[in-house]
Design an enzyme around this catalytic site. Structure first.
Site, PDB file in Angstrom:
ATOM      1  N   LYS A  52       0.828  -1.205   0.000  1.00 11.47           N
ATOM      2  CA  LYS A  52       0.000   0.000   0.000  1.00 11.47           C
ATOM      3  C   LYS A  52       0.865   1.258   0.000  1.00 11.47           C
ATOM      4  O   LYS A  52       0.576   2.219  -0.741  1.00 11.47           O
ATOM      5  CB  LYS A  52      -0.935  -0.015   1.217  1.00 11.47           C
ATOM      6  CG  LYS A  52      -1.980  -1.108   1.174  1.00 11.47           C
ATOM      7  CD  LYS A  52      -2.672  -1.316   2.510  1.00 11.47           C
ATOM      8  CE  LYS A  52      -3.627  -2.490   2.464  1.00 11.47           C
ATOM      9  NZ  LYS A  52      -4.246  -2.803   3.774  1.00 11.47           N
ATOM     10  N   GLN A  96      -4.079  -1.058   9.941  1.00 13.87           N
ATOM     11  CA  GLN A  96      -3.946  -2.399   9.387  1.00 13.87           C
ATOM     12  C   GLN A  96      -4.454  -3.443  10.367  1.00 13.87           C
ATOM     13  O   GLN A  96      -4.075  -3.471  11.530  1.00 13.87           O
ATOM     14  CB  GLN A  96      -2.481  -2.678   9.031  1.00 13.87           C
ATOM     15  CG  GLN A  96      -2.255  -4.042   8.400  1.00 13.87           C
ATOM     16  CD  GLN A  96      -2.929  -4.176   7.038  1.00 13.87           C
ATOM     17  OE1 GLN A  96      -2.967  -3.229   6.254  1.00 13.87           O
ATOM     18  NE2 GLN A  96      -3.458  -5.360   6.770  1.00 13.87           N
ATOM     19  N   ASP A 119     -10.678   3.219   4.517  1.00 15.16           N
ATOM     20  CA  ASP A 119     -11.078   1.821   4.480  1.00 15.16           C
ATOM     21  C   ASP A 119     -12.594   1.661   4.539  1.00 15.16           C
ATOM     22  O   ASP A 119     -13.114   0.568   4.307  1.00 15.16           O
ATOM     23  CB  ASP A 119     -10.445   1.047   5.642  1.00 15.16           C
ATOM     24  CG  ASP A 119      -9.280   0.173   5.203  1.00 15.16           C
ATOM     25  OD1 ASP A 119      -9.123  -0.042   3.985  1.00 15.16           O
ATOM     26  OD2 ASP A 119      -8.530  -0.295   6.072  1.00 15.16           O
TER      27      ASP A 119
END
Length: 287
Positions: A52, A96, A119
Site C-alpha cells: 500500500k 492495518q 477503508d
C-alpha cells in the site's frame, strides 16, 4: 470459452488516472497523504502495508507511516490515531488489521474521522453506506463494482448471489449492489442449499475464506464469477472458487491472483484522493 477478467490491468488504469489527478492537485500545493498504522510484526500485515505504501508513493501521494510494537496498549494506538486525525497533511488513515490480541479493534477504528476513513470501516461510514449518503466505501467491495463496470456487466435488474456475509466484503458489497439496482441474494454458513442460491444468479461473488467452496454445480452457464478469496497452498495461490471446473461454463471469471486483489489497492488510492479533494474543496462529509 470463459473470459478471464484482468484485474491487474483494470487496476493499473485506475492508478494511472489517480496519479494524473494527484499531479494536477500537487501543482496547486495540495498533495494527498495516506497514513498507515501497523501494530506488531505480523509478516502478512507487513507485506500488505508495504504494498500500500509503495502504491501511494508511485501515485505521487504523501506516505506517512506509524509502526508500533506488538505490546502497544489501547491508549497508545488511540493517541497515534488522534494525532493523525488532527494532521492537515493526512488525507486518509488506514489501521492495518488484524491487531494484536490485547487490542480492541472497533473502538480504535471508530476514532478515525469519517472524512479520513479510507477503508470505509467506521460505524459512521457503514451508516452512510446503509442510508445511501455520501462517504468513503470499503475498498474491496468498491473494487468488485469497478471490475464489473469495466467488463460491461449490467447490474440493474441482474440477479446477484453474494456468498459470504463478512463486514469487510459481503455486507457492504450487498448494499452497493442494491444501490445499483441488482436483485441480491446473500448466502452464508447457515444456508442449507448453497447451489439453490447461486445457480440462478447472473453474477456470483464469493468471499468466504473457504478454499474451493464454489464449483461447477454452483454456477449456471454464462454467469460472471468474482472470486475474492485468496489462500496460500503448496501449489501456489488459489481462491474460494474451483476455477478449473468453471472453464467453459462461466462467462467471465476473476483469477487468483490478479483479479480482485489489485483492485483493492487501486480503490484505496481512489478513496485517499477523494478524501483530499473533499477536504480541499471544503466539501468533506460531516463528521
Amino acid at each position: 470459452m470463459t473470459h478471464t477478467i484482468d484485474g491487474a490491468e483494470i487496476a493499473r488504469a485506475i492508478r494511472t488516472r489517480v496519479a494524473e489527478r494527484v499531479a494536477a492537485t500537487a501543482a496547486t500545493g495540495q498533495v494527498p497523504g495516506l497514513a498507515t498504522v501497523l501494530v506488531g510484526d505480523d509478516a502478512a500485515s507487513a507485506v500488505y502495508v508495504a504494498a500500500k505504501r509503495r502504491a501511494i508513493r508511485e501515485a505521487g501521494m504523501r506516505d506517512v507511516h506509524r509502526h508500533l510494537p506488538h505490546h502497544a496498549t489501547q491508549a497508545e494506538v488511540a493517541a497515534v490515531i488522534d494525532d493523525l486525525a488532527a494532521d492537515p497533511d493526512v488525507s486518509g488513515i488506514l489501521l492495518q488489521l488484524p491487531l494484536p490480541a490485547q487490542l480492541d479493534a472497533p473502538p480504535l477504528i471508530d476514532r478515525i474521522p469519517v472524512t479520513k476513513d479510507v477503508d470505509g470501516l467506521t460505524t459512521a461510514s457503514a451508516g452512510r453506506l446503509a442510508r445511501g449518503e455520501r462517504g468513503l466505501r470499503p475498498c474491496t467491495p468498491s473494487g468488485v463494482i469497478e471490475l464489473l463496470d469495466a467488463e460491461g456487466v449490467e447490474l440493474k435488474g441482474a440477479r446477484v448471489a453474494v456468498v459470504g456475509w463478512g463486514e469487510l466484503v459481503g455486507r457492504p458489497l450487498s448494499q452497493l449492489l442494491l444501490r445499483r439496482g441488482a436483485t441480491v441474494t446473500v448466502a452464508h454458513e447457515f444456508t442449507a442449499d448453497l447451489a439453490a442460491v447461486t445457480r440462478p444468479a447472473d453474477v456470483v461473488v464469493v468471499a468466504t475464506g473457504v478454499r474451493g467452496l464454489i464449483g461447477q454445480e454452483h454456477v449456471k452457464p454464462g454467469a460472471t464469477v468474482i472470486d475474492v478469496g485468496i489462500h496460500r497452498t503448496p501449489g501456489g495461490l488459489t481462491g474460494d472458487v474451483r476455477a478449473a471446473e468453471l472453464d467453459g461454463i462461466a462467462g467471465r471469471i476473476t483469477p487468483v491472483p490478479g483479479g480482485v486483489g489489485p483492485m483493492t489497492i487501486a480503490m484505496l488510492l481512489v478513496n485517499t484522493l477523494q478524501a483530499a479533494e473533499w477536504n480541499a474543496g471544503r466539501e468533506a462529509v460531516p463528521a
